[in-house]
Design a protein around this motif. Structure first.
Motif, PDB file in Angstrom:
ATOM      1  N   TYR A  26       0.839  -1.205   0.000  1.00  0.00           N
ATOM      2  CA  TYR A  26       0.000   0.000   0.000  1.00  0.00           C
ATOM      3  C   TYR A  26       0.872   1.252   0.000  1.00  0.00           C
ATOM      4  O   TYR A  26       0.666   2.158  -0.801  1.00  0.00           O
ATOM      5  N   ASP A  27       1.839   1.299   0.902  1.00  0.00           N
ATOM      6  CA  ASP A  27       2.719   2.481   0.998  1.00  0.00           C
ATOM      7  C   ASP A  27       3.515   2.704  -0.283  1.00  0.00           C
ATOM      8  O   ASP A  27       3.707   3.842  -0.714  1.00  0.00           O
ATOM      9  N   ARG A  28       3.970   1.639  -0.903  1.00  0.00           N
ATOM     10  CA  ARG A  28       4.787   1.763  -2.124  1.00  0.00           C
ATOM     11  C   ARG A  28       3.966   2.237  -3.338  1.00  0.00           C
ATOM     12  O   ARG A  28       4.470   2.957  -4.192  1.00  0.00           O
ATOM     13  N   TYR A  29       2.728   1.771  -3.435  1.00  0.00           N
ATOM     14  CA  TYR A  29       1.987   1.977  -4.687  1.00  0.00           C
ATOM     15  C   TYR A  29       0.768   2.893  -4.590  1.00  0.00           C
ATOM     16  O   TYR A  29       0.198   3.241  -5.613  1.00  0.00           O
ATOM     17  N   TRP A  30       0.376   3.269  -3.392  1.00  0.00           N
ATOM     18  CA  TRP A  30      -0.818   4.089  -3.239  1.00  0.00           C
ATOM     19  C   TRP A  30      -0.743   5.350  -4.091  1.00  0.00           C
ATOM     20  O   TRP A  30      -1.651   5.638  -4.872  1.00  0.00           O
ATOM     21  N   TYR A  31       0.320   6.119  -3.976  1.00  0.00           N
ATOM     22  CA  TYR A  31       0.406   7.409  -4.663  1.00  0.00           C
ATOM     23  C   TYR A  31       0.429   7.226  -6.188  1.00  0.00           C
ATOM     24  O   TYR A  31      -0.256   7.950  -6.905  1.00  0.00           O
ATOM     25  N   LYS A  32       1.163   6.258  -6.669  1.00  0.00           N
ATOM     26  CA  LYS A  32       1.227   6.002  -8.116  1.00  0.00           C
ATOM     27  C   LYS A  32      -0.159   5.664  -8.662  1.00  0.00           C
ATOM     28  O   LYS A  32      -0.591   6.206  -9.692  1.00  0.00           O
ATOM     29  N   LEU A  33      -0.867   4.792  -7.952  1.00  0.00           N
ATOM     30  CA  LEU A  33      -2.208   4.394  -8.393  1.00  0.00           C
ATOM     31  C   LEU A  33      -3.193   5.561  -8.288  1.00  0.00           C
ATOM     32  O   LEU A  33      -4.048   5.742  -9.156  1.00  0.00           O
ATOM     33  N   PHE A  34      -3.060   6.346  -7.241  1.00  0.00           N
ATOM     34  CA  PHE A  34      -3.907   7.525  -7.088  1.00  0.00           C
ATOM     35  C   PHE A  34      -3.698   8.484  -8.257  1.00  0.00           C
ATOM     36  O   PHE A  34      -4.673   9.002  -8.817  1.00  0.00           O
ATOM     37  N   CYS A  35      -2.434   8.712  -8.627  1.00  0.00           N
ATOM     38  CA  CYS A  35      -2.145   9.635  -9.746  1.00  0.00           C
ATOM     39  C   CYS A  35      -2.755   9.132 -11.049  1.00  0.00           C
ATOM     40  O   CYS A  35      -3.297   9.918 -11.832  1.00  0.00           O
ATOM     41  N   ILE A  36      -2.659   7.834 -11.288  1.00  0.00           N
ATOM     42  CA  ILE A  36      -3.254   7.259 -12.504  1.00  0.00           C
ATOM     43  C   ILE A  36      -4.765   7.492 -12.496  1.00  0.00           C
ATOM     44  O   ILE A  36      -5.344   7.958 -13.485  1.00  0.00           O
ATOM     45  N   ALA A  37      -5.396   7.172 -11.374  1.00  0.00           N
ATOM     46  CA  ALA A  37      -6.857   7.321 -11.280  1.00  0.00           C
ATOM     47  C   ALA A  37      -7.257   8.792 -11.377  1.00  0.00           C
ATOM     48  O   ALA A  37      -8.197   9.136 -12.095  1.00  0.00           O
ATOM     49  N   HIS A  39      -5.706  11.261 -12.790  1.00  0.00           N
ATOM     50  CA  HIS A  39      -5.492  11.757 -14.157  1.00  0.00           C
ATOM     51  C   HIS A  39      -6.649  11.351 -15.075  1.00  0.00           C
ATOM     52  O   HIS A  39      -7.081  12.128 -15.933  1.00  0.00           O
ATOM     53  N   GLN A  40      -7.181  10.156 -14.886  1.00  0.00           N
ATOM     54  CA  GLN A  40      -8.259   9.673 -15.745  1.00  0.00           C
ATOM     55  C   GLN A  40      -9.638  10.162 -15.307  1.00  0.00           C
ATOM     56  O   GLN A  40     -10.479  10.477 -16.143  1.00  0.00           O
ATOM     57  N   ILE A  41      -9.880  10.214 -14.001  1.00  0.00           N
ATOM     58  CA  ILE A  41     -11.200  10.539 -13.473  1.00  0.00           C
ATOM     59  C   ILE A  41     -11.375  12.030 -13.250  1.00  0.00           C
ATOM     60  O   ILE A  41     -12.415  12.597 -13.542  1.00  0.00           O
ATOM     61  N   GLU A  46     -13.189  10.466  -6.019  1.00  0.00           N
ATOM     62  CA  GLU A  46     -13.440   9.255  -6.805  1.00  0.00           C
ATOM     63  C   GLU A  46     -12.145   8.490  -7.062  1.00  0.00           C
ATOM     64  O   GLU A  46     -12.140   7.254  -7.057  1.00  0.00           O
ATOM     65  N   ALA A  47     -11.035   9.213  -7.271  1.00  0.00           N
ATOM     66  CA  ALA A  47      -9.744   8.549  -7.469  1.00  0.00           C
ATOM     67  C   ALA A  47      -9.349   7.803  -6.192  1.00  0.00           C
ATOM     68  O   ALA A  47      -8.898   6.648  -6.252  1.00  0.00           O
ATOM     69  N   GLU A  48      -9.514   8.449  -5.033  1.00  0.00           N
ATOM     70  CA  GLU A  48      -9.200   7.789  -3.765  1.00  0.00           C
ATOM     71  C   GLU A  48     -10.072   6.550  -3.562  1.00  0.00           C
ATOM     72  O   GLU A  48      -9.597   5.518  -3.079  1.00  0.00           O
ATOM     73  N   LYS A  79      -6.339   0.405 -14.132  1.00  0.00           N
ATOM     74  CA  LYS A  79      -6.903   0.801 -15.431  1.00  0.00           C
ATOM     75  C   LYS A  79      -8.226   0.079 -15.693  1.00  0.00           C
ATOM     76  O   LYS A  79      -9.158   0.663 -16.237  1.00  0.00           O
ATOM     77  N   HIS A  80      -8.321  -1.163 -15.274  1.00  0.00           N
ATOM     78  CA  HIS A  80      -9.563  -1.922 -15.414  1.00  0.00           C
ATOM     79  C   HIS A  80     -10.671  -1.285 -14.556  1.00  0.00           C
ATOM     80  O   HIS A  80     -11.805  -1.106 -15.019  1.00  0.00           O
ATOM     81  N   LEU A  81     -10.343  -0.935 -13.321  1.00  0.00           N
ATOM     82  CA  LEU A  81     -11.325  -0.274 -12.444  1.00  0.00           C
ATOM     83  C   LEU A  81     -11.771   1.065 -13.021  1.00  0.00           C
ATOM     84  O   LEU A  81     -12.947   1.420 -12.967  1.00  0.00           O
ATOM     85  N   ILE A  82     -10.822   1.818 -13.561  1.00  0.00           N
ATOM     86  CA  ILE A  82     -11.146   3.121 -14.156  1.00  0.00           C
ATOM     87  C   ILE A  82     -12.095   2.939 -15.334  1.00  0.00           C
ATOM     88  O   ILE A  82     -13.089   3.665 -15.467  1.00  0.00           O
ATOM     89  N   THR A  83     -11.802   1.963 -16.177  1.00  0.00           N
ATOM     90  CA  THR A  83     -12.665   1.695 -17.338  1.00  0.00           C
ATOM     91  C   THR A  83     -14.080   1.351 -16.889  1.00  0.00           C
ATOM     92  O   THR A  83     -15.059   1.887 -17.426  1.00  0.00           O
TER      93      THR A  83
END
Length: 184
Positions: A26-37, A39-41, A46-48, A79-83
């Motif tokens: 969670y600590d390693r990837y939370w911010y990266k995944l948040f930024c992806i979400a 950027h798309q949403i 909603e990204a959180e 990306k699947h969740l965002i779609t």
């Protein structure tokens, strides 16, 4: 000590239900995944929520997952969740537009009914203001679709007299019903 583990080691410990390993992922990837979400949403909340959903799913399926590359797995899952999120938003928007269109059509029908009722009442009131013979001739002509010749014969009048009464009634009705006139 857990911070020194590789992604592969963290995945093995995650499969064993190690909460500290999950926390490190969670600590390693939370911010990266948040930024992806984000950027798309485009909205923080909603990204959180999507990031939360991804990590919740990761934990719930920890013993069933066969993750080889943790970073790629998490990014593709996001990306699947965002779609899916975007598809559900589109479906929801289409549904709301459909409901709105239905309500507008119902309101239009109601408005038309009210306008027709108002016009009918105004026409009845205007017809009552006509002299009895003029009103009778107008009704035979316009409501019963009788010809001038038939009306003249039925009422024992000349065709010119019938035409005079029709013209007179149309002028009076036009004056009384001008508010309902449309330029079409």
């Amino acid at each position: 000590m857990i911070k020194l583990l590789t992604d592969e080691q963290l995945v093995i410990q995650l499969n064993e239900s190690n909460k500290r390993a999950f926390g490190e992922i969670y600590d390693r990837y939370w911010y990266k995944l948040f930024c992806i979400a984000y950027h798309q949403i485009g909205t923080r909340e909603e990204a959180e929520e999507l990031v939360h959903d991804l990590f919740e799913s990761l934990w719930n399926r920890r013993d069933q997952s066969n993750i080889r590359h943790l970073s790629s797995y998490l990014v593709l899952s996001m990306k699947h969740l965002i779609t899916n999120f975007i598809k559900s938003k589109i479906t929801w928007r289409k549904y709301k537009e459909h409901i709105l269109l239905q309500k507008m059509q119902e309101a239009s029908i109601t408005d038309n009914d009210v306008e027709f009722t108002d016009l009918s009442q105004a026409l009845d009131a205007a017809l009552k203001k006509l002299p009895e013979k003029t009103s009778k001739i107008f009704q035979l002509s316009r409501f019963e679709n009788q010809s001038v010749k038939d009306i003249a014969k039925e009422l024992n009048l000349s065709e010119k007299a019938v035409e005079y009464h029709i013209t007179r009634s149309l002028k009076i009705l036009k004056d009384h019903l001008w508010i309902y006139h449309t330029p079409n």
